[in-house]
Design an enzyme around this catalytic site. Structure first.
Site, PDB file in Angstrom:
ATOM      1  CG  ASP A 122      53.189  50.511  52.858  1.00 19.15           C
ATOM      2  OD1 ASP A 122      53.068  50.731  51.638  1.00 19.15           O
ATOM      3  OD2 ASP A 122      54.080  49.772  53.346  1.00 19.15           O
ATOM      4  CG  HIS A 123      51.209  47.361  50.645  1.00 18.69           C
ATOM      5  ND1 HIS A 123      51.126  47.045  49.312  1.00 18.69           N
ATOM      6  CD2 HIS A 123      52.518  47.608  50.874  1.00 18.69           C
ATOM      7  CE1 HIS A 123      52.320  47.094  48.758  1.00 18.69           C
ATOM      8  NE2 HIS A 123      53.197  47.447  49.684  1.00 18.69           N
TER       9      HIS A 123
ATOM     10  CG  ASP B   3      48.203  46.436  47.091  1.00 19.56           C
ATOM     11  OD1 ASP B   3      47.823  46.167  45.921  1.00 19.56           O
ATOM     12  OD2 ASP B   3      49.181  45.888  47.633  1.00 19.56           O
TER      13      ASP B   3
ATOM     14  CG  HIS C 263      57.020  44.184  49.293  1.00 21.68           C
ATOM     15  ND1 HIS C 263      55.943  43.949  48.485  1.00 21.68           N
ATOM     16  CD2 HIS C 263      57.014  45.508  49.557  1.00 21.68           C
ATOM     17  CE1 HIS C 263      55.301  45.087  48.266  1.00 21.68           C
ATOM     18  NE2 HIS C 263      55.924  46.043  48.897  1.00 21.68           N
ATOM     19  N   GLY C 264      60.888  42.689  50.800  1.00 21.61           N
ATOM     20  CA  GLY C 264      61.716  41.810  51.618  1.00 21.61           C
ATOM     21  C   GLY C 264      63.191  41.868  51.279  1.00 21.61           C
TER      22      GLY C 264
ATOM     23  N   GLY D 219      59.229  48.059  47.305  1.00 22.85           N
ATOM     24  CA  GLY D 219      60.276  47.029  47.351  1.00 22.85           C
ATOM     25  C   GLY D 219      61.650  47.574  46.996  1.00 22.85           C
TER      26      GLY D 219
ATOM     27  CB  SER E 173      65.113  47.421  51.144  1.00 17.95           C
ATOM     28  OG  SER E 173      64.358  48.099  52.129  1.00 17.95           O
TER      29      SER E 173
ATOM     30  CG  ASP F 200      59.349  48.145  56.405  1.00 15.99           C
ATOM     31  OD1 ASP F 200      59.941  48.573  57.416  1.00 15.99           O
ATOM     32  OD2 ASP F 200      58.394  47.343  56.487  1.00 15.99           O
TER      33      ASP F 200
END
Ligand code: G3H
Ligand code: 13P
Ligand code: ZN
Length: 316
Positions: free
Chosen positions: A81-82, A103, A179-180, A211, A213, A255
């Site tokens: 990932d990334h 990425d 993300h987050g 991103g 979630s 994630d």
């Protein structure tokens, strides 16, 4: 059984999306496999640079090989990932990863193409498939901070040129997610119009949504109730996954939600049992709760119940 993401995308395109879940440790690995077997879903197990250095990259490989043995029914891809260029080469050389993400989305267009093409050529020569990224998500991507206001959505015309010139196997697009746990401050959402334009130019080509979630509000409330402080956390409506998959999104990255499950379980456990200091009881609760979370998420993704069809496709 470890397969390439390419095979999974062939099965899923236009119908459903494959869940791509990050792992860092044993408990996440066990919960992930259990949840996917319980829901009969193919899946993508992803490992970030941070995960590789948390314990040791070889430790993660060992965990995954063991899980593959414990759950012989499982069909999954192992994906970086990334990745940066150097980490991609390391993963490709290991012979263990079936897929890597390069990425270089923070670079200028031409430089992103040049870096991505080098990785694609190297990976394809060894049978490994490559995800690349064009456009920039809001939030934090590894070490790069992108302000929400500056987040650049993917340009559909550039997406076509990028895929043609790099030969990448799938493309992560920026369509409004970040993300987050703090994705939206108001009523913002996914830019389906951008996705539609990309699919028109790249019909049949697998797209990836990072991103993604959902940041369930009930989870956030329980964390805050047990001493956490996640005010204003907000995520993507999982009810929108189906529309995204019909528009070519075949991989959806999740994630943060798993981290929230971990945080809720541990905060509640130690709040309710302040005298406890054994790591295994909350670890066991977490594995069960994480498996439940994965199984439920796969229903939204549409990947639940697809395992045997994918197995048949692989055997054909
Ligand atoms: O997109 C990033 C993933 O959530 C992985 O996060 O780099 O902290 O392991 P990490
Ligand atoms: P979330 O932070 O929304 O879970 O996204 C994870 C991701 O995109 C991993 O690459
Ligand atoms: Zn991501």
């Amino acid at each position: 059984m470890i397969v390439t993401t390419k095979k999974l995308f062939e099965a899923a395109y236009g119908k459903y999306a494959i869940g791509a879940y990050n792992i860092n440790n044993l408990e996440q690995t066990m919960g992930l496999f259990r949840g996917n077997i319980e829901s009969q879903a193919p899946f993508i197990l992803q490992i970030s640079k941070g995960a590789r250095s948390y314990t040791h990259k070889t430790m993660l490989e060992g965990l995954i090989r063991s899980a593959d043995e414990i759950f012989p029914e499982a069909i999954f891809a192992v994906h970086l990932d990334h990745g940066d260029e150097e980490t991609c080469y390391d993963c490709i050389d290991s012979g263990f990863y079936s897929s890597v993400m390069i990425d270089a989305s923070h670079e200028e267009f031409e430089e992103n193409i040049a870096i991505t093409k080098r990785v694609v050529d190297y990976a394809h020569a060894k049978g490994v498939v490559v995800e690349a990224e064009l456009g920039q998500l809001g939030g934090v991507e590894e070490h790069i901070q992108v302000d929400e206001a500056d987040a650049k959505l993917t340009d559909p015309d550039q997406a076509l040129e990028f895929v043609e010139r790099t030969g990448c196997d799938s493309l992560a697009c920026a369509i409004g997610t970040s993300h987050g746990a703090f994705k939206f401050s108001g009523t913002q959402g996914l830019h389906f119009n951008v996705l539609e334009e990309i699919q028109k130019r790249l019909p049949g080509f697998p797209l990836v949504m990072h991103g993604s979630s959902s940041v369930p509000q009930e989870e956030v409330a329980r964390i805050n109730q047990a001493g956490g402080n996640l005010q204003g956390a907000k995520g993507v409506d999982a009810g929108q996954f189906k529309r995204a998959s019909q528009l070519g999104v075949t991989k959806i990255n999740i994630d943060t939600d798993g981290r929230l499950v971990w945080t809720r379980v541990h905060r509640e456990f130690f709040t309710e049992k302040p005298e406890n200091f054994d790591l295994r009881p909350p670890g066991k609760v977490f594995m069960t709760e994480y498996a439940k979370f994965i199984a439920e998420k796969n229903v939204y993704l549409g990947s639940a119940g697809q395992l045997e069809e994918v197995r048949a496709l692989l055997a054909a």
